[in-house]
Design a protein around this motif. Structure first.
Motif, PDB file in Angstrom:
ATOM      1  N   GLU A 127      36.219   1.277  42.346  1.00 44.20           N
ATOM      2  CA  GLU A 127      35.836   2.398  43.214  1.00 44.20           C
ATOM      3  C   GLU A 127      36.455   2.239  44.598  1.00 44.20           C
ATOM      4  OE1 GLU A 127      31.562   2.462  43.116  1.00 44.20           O
ATOM      5  OE2 GLU A 127      31.570   2.923  40.973  1.00 44.20           O
TER       6      GLU A 127
ATOM      7  N   GLU B 184      31.594  -7.669  35.601  1.00 44.18           N
ATOM      8  CA  GLU B 184      31.967  -6.317  35.230  1.00 44.18           C
ATOM      9  C   GLU B 184      31.464  -5.305  36.260  1.00 44.18           C
ATOM     10  OE1 GLU B 184      32.730  -4.041  31.059  1.00 44.18           O
ATOM     11  OE2 GLU B 184      31.488  -5.823  31.104  1.00 44.18           O
ATOM     12  N   LYS B 185      30.256  -5.562  36.755  1.00 39.82           N
ATOM     13  CA  LYS B 185      29.711  -4.687  37.803  1.00 39.82           C
ATOM     14  C   LYS B 185      30.562  -4.781  39.073  1.00 39.82           C
ATOM     15  CE  LYS B 185      24.876  -4.533  36.443  1.00 39.82           C
ATOM     16  NZ  LYS B 185      24.223  -5.799  36.036  1.00 39.82           N
TER      17      LYS B 185
ATOM     18  N   GLN C 285      33.717  -2.893  38.651  1.00 44.02           N
ATOM     19  CA  GLN C 285      33.494  -1.463  38.808  1.00 44.02           C
ATOM     20  C   GLN C 285      33.524  -1.087  40.296  1.00 44.02           C
ATOM     21  OE1 GLN C 285      33.142   0.260  35.896  1.00 44.02           O
ATOM     22  NE2 GLN C 285      33.532   2.034  37.199  1.00 44.02           N
TER      23      GLN C 285
END
Lengths: 91, 197
Positions: B168, B160-161, B164
């Protein structure tokens, strides 16, 4: 030095040997798209020679199997066209 | 920038072109371009996050779509879009009866770190249409980016990180893409008017 670090050359890739054929094809394609295709002149295929040369080079150098299937997909189309075109063309 | 973290994306695009509706004599422009960017070597998908962006170019559709083809080959653009290493066309077909152009392009990108590697799949669709408010002069670009994470529960929180970070990165890159498109459009318009850029 910062300046030197920015000048990193791109690593050679599998398709690098085709770079000059690719740019010849893209030059032709881009010109055709802008000058003819968007103006509705799409009844005739152009850049055929450039495309064939570039594509032949790709088929020789592309090692990735998954990507090669896209090249093969076109071969199948060509075969189908020849088979379909044969009888009607003879008349 | 080593070869090992270069990934290839398959990019398929369809260009049904502007056609004339002879019944009422008015010109229509239909769906113009759809592209799918899909990372290779990915299997099952479970988690999905989608981002959509819309952008209006104050340039006609003919110019914007021309720019979209050229944006990767221009030298100045290559400097800005430095994450793109190679763009190859694997397939091209022109339907000479109805003016549809199909191409399959493979884009090799530089993916730093764990981003995009093995457990993430990205799908991007871009569509260009003449803007309904000003169809002969403006073009609306709709871009949808979906990021899928493969179902590896042990890696889920880490994934999930990473996702993210990818999101971006994608948003940053699409801003770069717009900048390049603007430049290209201006160049093509100047060229069409016969003014050296």
């Amino acid at each position: 030095m910062g300046i030197l670090r920015e000048k990193k050359p791109s690593p050679p890739s599998a398709t690098s040997p085709c770079a000059h054929l690719r740019s010849a094809y893209y030059d032709c394609f881009n010109r055709w798209y802008t000058e003819k295709f968007v103006k509705g002149q799409w009844q005739k295929e152009e850049c055929v020679v450039e495309w064939r040369k570039y594509r032949t080079c790709l088929s020789e150098h592309l090692q990735d199997k998954q990507l090669s299937t896209f090249l093969e997909a076109e071969d199948d189309n060509d075969v189908a066209k020849v088979e379909l075109g044969g009888p009607s063309a003879s008349y | 920038m080593s070869k090992s973290n270069a990934q290839t994306i398959v990019f398929v695009s369809t260009h049904p072109v502007k056609f004339l509706d002879l019944d009422d004599g008015s010109a229509h422009q239909s769906i113009v371009s759809e592209r799918w960017l899909r990372l290779q070597s990915c299997w099952k998908i479970e988690m999905v996050k989608a981002y959509s962006q819309e952008h209006v170019y104050r340039h006609p559709w003919e110019i914007v779509t021309s720019a979209s083809w050229r944006k990767f080959s221009d030298a100045e653009n290559k400097r800005i879009l430095s994450h793109i290493l190679e763009v190859d066309t694997l397939n091209q077909k022109l339907d000479t009866k109805c003016g549809k152009l199909y191409t399959t392009r493979a884009i090799t990108i530089h993916a730093p770190g764990p981003c995009l590697q093995k457990f993430i799949e990205v799908e991007e669709k871009i569509r260009y249409d003449p803007h309904p408010d000003n169809p002969s002069e403006w073009t609306v670009c709709r871009q949808e980016t979906s990021i899928h994470i493969k179902p590896l529960s042990a890696l889920a929180s880490m994934a999930e990180k990473v996702e993210q970070k990818c999101a971006e990165k994608f948003l940053q890159n699409s801003a770069k893409g717009r900048e390049v498109m603007e430049r290209m459009c201006k160049y093509l318009e100047a060229e069409a008017r016969g003014i050296p850029f």
